[in-house]
Design an enzyme around this catalytic site. Structure first.
Site, PDB file in Angstrom:
ATOM      1  N   SER A  12     -17.548  32.630   1.316  1.00 42.11           N
ATOM      2  CA  SER A  12     -17.810  31.454   0.494  1.00 42.11           C
ATOM      3  C   SER A  12     -16.605  31.155  -0.416  1.00 42.11           C
ATOM      4  O   SER A  12     -15.481  31.029   0.087  1.00 42.11           O
ATOM      5  CB  SER A  12     -19.107  31.662  -0.290  1.00 42.11           C
ATOM      6  OG  SER A  12     -19.567  30.466  -0.865  1.00 42.11           O
ATOM      7  N   ASP A  47     -25.436  26.639   8.257  1.00 45.33           N
ATOM      8  CA  ASP A  47     -25.037  26.828   6.860  1.00 45.33           C
ATOM      9  C   ASP A  47     -25.525  25.628   6.047  1.00 45.33           C
ATOM     10  O   ASP A  47     -25.124  24.499   6.287  1.00 45.33           O
ATOM     11  CB  ASP A  47     -23.513  26.943   6.783  1.00 45.33           C
ATOM     12  CG  ASP A  47     -23.004  27.315   5.395  1.00 45.33           C
ATOM     13  OD1 ASP A  47     -23.737  27.100   4.410  1.00 45.33           O
ATOM     14  OD2 ASP A  47     -21.867  27.821   5.301  1.00 45.33           O
ATOM     15  N   HIS A  49     -25.346  30.647   5.734  1.00 43.40           N
ATOM     16  CA  HIS A  49     -24.146  30.803   4.912  1.00 43.40           C
ATOM     17  C   HIS A  49     -23.816  32.262   4.626  1.00 43.40           C
ATOM     18  O   HIS A  49     -22.650  32.663   4.672  1.00 43.40           O
ATOM     19  CB  HIS A  49     -24.358  30.052   3.592  1.00 43.40           C
ATOM     20  CG  HIS A  49     -23.155  30.006   2.700  1.00 43.40           C
ATOM     21  ND1 HIS A  49     -22.050  29.225   2.987  1.00 43.40           N
ATOM     22  CD2 HIS A  49     -22.869  30.641   1.527  1.00 43.40           C
ATOM     23  CE1 HIS A  49     -21.136  29.373   2.030  1.00 43.40           C
ATOM     24  NE2 HIS A  49     -21.622  30.224   1.133  1.00 43.40           N
TER      25      HIS A  49
END
Length: 416
Positions: free
Chosen positions: A231, A324, A357
């Site tokens: 991320s 995601d 994600h």
């Protein structure tokens, strides 16, 4: 014969090790329910269950037996682990203290349903540190980190490990990587000790200091340094590989090739954060879907927010999930991969259908949504249980193979 649950090759293993779960001593074709459970460090209970039927010899082997229902169905040897779910909504299973293992309790009940008679129980210890791995807290200069050194004299390839905007000092991925032979520095940079959760800007020099610290360690091969992040941490890793000398390989997990959230100061210039539009946030029940709130990467206004990875001689691996829901990482990855390919750089890209994600080390269960402790919102991360679990297994092996392949040759150039 008493009913017995057996975990092979050993009930004591690393958390990223697959195991074989067997039940012995059942009646022929007996219907049973298997249940797995563990408590995390906050005493939150995570559990899963699956319905099975023994074979004609009274045995049950999850390697080839199909679950008839429950938390999952079909043949899933590790299904009881990857389908663990908290009793409290929106809880994420993460290891806070890597010095202690997760204790997983396996139970088998008569009939289909955990209301049946308990027939047998077994406890498995899943560790986050291999024997001989050293855990060394680091507070040197500005650095706030933990160094994990594999057992032995080395020198070992070195990795900088970066988590995302949730902040803190996250150690469990670094400890597992050290258990697999990589000297790994888990690095904090947000919301830890005196680090603010929302800084005015981030300085790449801080991350560069981490590289230099790692290169100075006797057990680390100074010419074989890589970086991985997830991320926001992936974006910082890409910037480090672009602007800092000595980074040979970089792995981006659910990252994008743009600076996000905070301006980034690097070499006398400032890369602004990619704009976002809060009006594009979507409420999905009690959770927030941010998948469309960042500006489109093809928008000319986004150009100044790009991380110019194409100027780096590092090797790159991008891993993203097609489900995601935090941001459209696959879409953004394709943009940066195209830039790298057009400039003749080495890049690999794997996009996983049904993965969300939070691509973690294998056998940690899917976290579809959880409370972001800094933003105070319940965030939607996405993912489908089985597909996400398979993606985590594959991604974990790919990133280790990638680092082993590219942290060998000691030569590295810079195109900046």
């Amino acid at each position: 014969m008493a009913v017995k649950i057996v975990v092979l090759p050993s009930p004591i293993c690393l958390h990223d090790d697959p195991v074989q779960v067997k039940v012995e001593g059942l009646a022929a074709l007996q219907a049973v329910t298997l249940r797995a459970s563990l408590e995390d460090e906050t005493a939150e209970l995570f559990q899963s269950f699956a319905y099975y039927r023994a074979d004609r010899s009274g045995e049950l082997d999850l390697t080839d037996a199909a679950s008839l229902g429950g938390s999952y169905s079909g043949v899933e040897p590790m299904g009881l682990l990857w389908s663990l779910e908290a009793k409290t909504p929106f809880k994420r299973l993460a290891k806070r203290n890597v010095l202690t293992p997760f204790h997983v309790t396996y139970e088998v009940y008569d009939g289909h349903g955990v209301g049946g008679r308990l027939l047998g129980r077994c406890v498995s210890e899943r560790r986050f540190l291999a024997e001989g791995v050293q855990r060394i807290p680091v507070r040197e200069g500005r650095l706030k980190a933990t160094l994990f050194l594999p057992a032995g004299a080395g020198p070992f390839p070195g990795l900088i490990d970066l988590y995302g905007s949730g902040g803190g000092l996250v150690e469990y991925r670094a400890s597992l990587l050290a258990s697999r032979g990589f000297a790994t520095l888990a690095l904090a940079y947000l919301a830890f000790e005196d680090f603010p959760a929302f800084p005015e800007f981030l300085e790449l020099d801080y991350f560069g200091e981490a590289v230099e610290f790692l290169q100075k360690q006797q057990q680390v091969k100074a010419s074989a340094i890589g970086v991985l992040g997830i991320s926001k941490g992936a974006n910082m890793g890409l910037a480090l590989a672009t602007f800092w000398p000595g980074i040979k390989a970089a792995v981006s997990i659910s990252g994008i090739g743009f600076n996000t959230f905070f301006p980034l100061q690097v070499k006398g210039l400032t890369i602004p954060a990619l704009p976002y539009n809060l009006e594009k946030m979507k409420a999905v029940g009690d959770v927030v879907d941010l998948s469309e709130f960042l500006d489109d990467p093809s928008d000319p206004a986004a150009l100044e927010c790009r991380i110019p990875v194409e100027k780096s001689s590092s090797k790159f691996l991008f891993l993203s999930g097609q489900d995601d829901r935090n941001w459209q990482s696959e879409h953004y990855c394709r943009e940066v991969v195209q830039r790298l390919q057009q400039n003749g750089r080495h890049v690999e890209f794997y996009s996983y259908p049904g993965a969300g994600h939070l691509l973690e080390p294998p056998y940690l269960p899917l976290c579809y949504a959880s409370i972001h402790k800094l933003f105070g919102l319940t965030m939607l991360w996405g993912g489908k249980w089985r597909e996400h679990a398979k993606a985590q297994e594959d991604a974990w092996q790919r990133l280790q193979t990638f680092f082993r392949q590219h942290l060998q040759d000691s030569s590295i150039k810079s195109y900046l």
